[in-house]
Design a protein around this motif. Structure first.
Motif, short mmCIF file in Angstrom:
data_model
loop_
_atom_site.label_atom_id
_atom_site.label_comp_id
_atom_site.label_asym_id
_atom_site.label_seq_id
_atom_site.Cartn_x
_atom_site.Cartn_y
_atom_site.Cartn_z
N THR A 8 1.02 -1.30 0.06
CA THR A 8 0.04 0.02 0.10
C THR A 8 0.80 1.27 -0.07
O THR A 8 1.74 1.37 0.84
CB THR A 8 -0.86 0.08 1.06
OG1 THR A 8 -1.78 -0.92 1.09
CG2 THR A 8 -1.73 1.19 1.13
N ASP A 10 0.81 4.90 0.39
CA ASP A 10 0.02 6.09 1.00
C ASP A 10 0.82 7.20 1.32
O ASP A 10 0.17 8.23 2.01
CB ASP A 10 -0.76 5.74 1.96
CG ASP A 10 -0.08 5.26 3.41
OD1 ASP A 10 1.11 5.00 3.18
OD2 ASP A 10 -0.82 4.75 4.09
N TYR A 11 1.94 7.49 1.11
CA TYR A 11 2.97 8.37 1.52
C TYR A 11 3.97 8.72 0.59
O TYR A 11 4.68 8.03 -0.07
CB TYR A 11 3.64 7.74 2.96
CG TYR A 11 4.51 8.54 3.55
CD1 TYR A 11 4.78 10.02 3.38
CD2 TYR A 11 5.97 7.99 3.83
CE1 TYR A 11 5.60 10.91 4.24
CE2 TYR A 11 6.87 8.69 4.35
CZ TYR A 11 6.77 10.13 4.65
OH TYR A 11 7.93 10.95 5.26
N GLY A 58 -5.13 7.40 -3.40
CA GLY A 58 -4.90 6.82 -2.12
C GLY A 58 -3.83 7.33 -1.20
O GLY A 58 -3.53 6.56 -0.01
N ILE A 59 -3.07 8.15 -1.76
CA ILE A 59 -2.00 8.83 -0.98
C ILE A 59 -2.67 9.72 0.24
O ILE A 59 -3.08 10.76 -0.22
CB ILE A 59 -0.95 9.45 -1.90
CG1 ILE A 59 0.05 8.51 -2.58
CG2 ILE A 59 0.05 10.38 -0.90
CD1 ILE A 59 1.01 8.93 -3.40
N ARG A 60 -2.30 9.41 1.21
CA ARG A 60 -2.89 10.16 2.36
C ARG A 60 -1.86 11.06 3.27
O ARG A 60 -2.39 12.07 3.83
CB ARG A 60 -3.43 9.27 3.48
CG ARG A 60 -4.48 8.40 3.03
CD ARG A 60 -5.95 8.99 2.49
NE ARG A 60 -6.85 8.39 2.10
CZ ARG A 60 -7.12 8.64 0.50
NH1 ARG A 60 -6.41 9.30 -0.09
NH2 ARG A 60 -8.05 7.88 0.03
N ASN A 224 4.70 8.44 9.57
CA ASN A 224 4.23 7.75 8.34
C ASN A 224 5.07 6.57 7.88
O ASN A 224 4.65 6.09 6.99
CB ASN A 224 4.22 9.09 7.24
CG ASN A 224 3.24 10.10 7.85
OD1 ASN A 224 2.48 10.08 8.57
ND2 ASN A 224 3.79 11.38 7.36
N ASN A 254 6.35 2.04 2.01
CA ASN A 254 4.96 2.86 1.96
C ASN A 254 5.01 4.15 1.01
O ASN A 254 3.87 4.79 0.77
CB ASN A 254 3.97 2.85 2.80
CG ASN A 254 4.47 3.95 3.88
OD1 ASN A 254 5.92 4.14 3.75
ND2 ASN A 254 3.58 4.55 4.62
#
Length: 325
Positions: A8, A10-11, A58-60, A224, A254
């Motif tokens: 995943t 996400d960063y 989907g990168i948060r 993160n 990630n």
């Protein structure tokens, strides 16, 4: 977003400049590097356009880096814009701290979610030897300014280089005296970092045990990225390690990186990726084409780094300030 190996992603670490007000020996030559023209650096609106796509995929979490990001004019404005981007949940900053005291209030008002302060020693002479600048007092002022905002997590990042004079125990002491986490980052053999041996996690832990006693493994997450943490008795904060060489974490990686010139880079060791600036500035580019380019680049993220291997295809030859910290 899920990459080609089921991880995943996400960063993202976004570099906003390759310029810096220090000259750390493992990051930048003493004479600096030829400055990139402002036309070659992504504008704030371009960064935000890409951040919108990252959020959709989907990168948060976004980390703003450099060079030194606080030399980029009006950086708090960018923080606020990114905080307003749909899908983006956290915007944090890595800084050397020289300009932090004068900008901390504006960063807090903009909604910054965390500060990572790069600091390799508390000894003024060793600091000057590592950074080639005598700016330790201003960095300390930045540290104290950040402490005035207890709702904004503060972490200290140290790259141990071997000499006893670096006094890493004194840096660890900050986590005992203050509610901050101190992390030790293994030297990466990238750019000028290849010229230094660095110090392993095992060596550092042994030094800390002699001063502070035995550690306990901390099971939670404190950020993160890939750091893991230990708790020492009587400490307000934790001691963390990012040990990409001796504790390889590629299977759990990630993150991706965006350079200040707009190159989307998926692994620190390799030069492969996609020039998003060229796409952004093409008159015919459509949002869906940009999205597909980002998606395909992340999907093709390499399985792992191969630092230490004799032959590596597409090896990155840029220095860290050009890549982004």
């Amino acid at each position: 977003m899920i990459d080609g190996y089921g991880r995943t992603i996400d960063y993202i670490r976004i570099s906003v400049t390759d310029r810096c007000n220090l000259r750390c020996v493992y990051c930048m030559p003493e004479q600096g590097i030829p400055p990139v023209s402002h036309q070659e650096i992504l504008r704030f609106d371009e960064i935000c356009r890409l951040a919108g796509i990252f959020g959709e995929l989907g990168i948060r979490k976004i980390k703003l880096t450099g060079g030194e990001p606080l030399v980029r004019k009006n950086l708090p404005v960018l923080v606020k814009l990114l905080k307003e981007t749909p899908g983006i949940e956290k915007v944090t900053l890595t800084t050397n701290g020289v300009l932090l005291a004068e900008q901390m209030r504006a960063l807090a008002d903009a909604g910054i979610d965390g500060i990572n302060l790069s600091l390799d020693t508390l000894d003024p002479d060793i600091f000057a030897a590592i950074t080639r600048r005598r700016e330790l007092e201003r960095v300390k002022e930045g540290f104290l300014a950040a402490l005035h905002y207890p709702g904004i997590p503060l972490k200290i990042n140290c790259v141990p280089m071997g000499p006893e004079e670096q006094k890493i125990e004194e840096l660890a002491e900050l986590a005992r005296k203050y509610p901050v986490h101190v992390r030790f980052i293994e030297m990466m053999p990238v750019g000028l970092g290849k010229e230094f041996r660095g110090v392993s996690e095992a060596e550092i832990l042994e030094q800390l045990r002699r001063r502070f006693g035995r550690e306990e493994t901390f099971r939670g997450r404190l950020g993160n990225g890939p750091a893991h943490y230990y708790a020492f008795s009587g400490f307000q904060g934790k001691i963390g390690f990012i040990s990409a060489m001796t504790h390889k974490f590629c299977g759990e990686c990630n993150r991706v990186r965006l350079t200040s010139r707009g190159f989307l880079k998926t692994c620190l060791q390799y030069e492969t990726g996609t020039d998003l600036r060229e796409l952004l500035r093409s008159p015919e580019i459509r949002q869906e084409d940009l999205r597909k380019a980002v998606e395909e680049t992340i999907r093709n993220k390499p399985a792992e780094h191969r630092f230490g291997a004799e032959t590596v295809e597409h090896r990155e030859e840029k220095i860290m300030s050009q890549i982004g910290g």
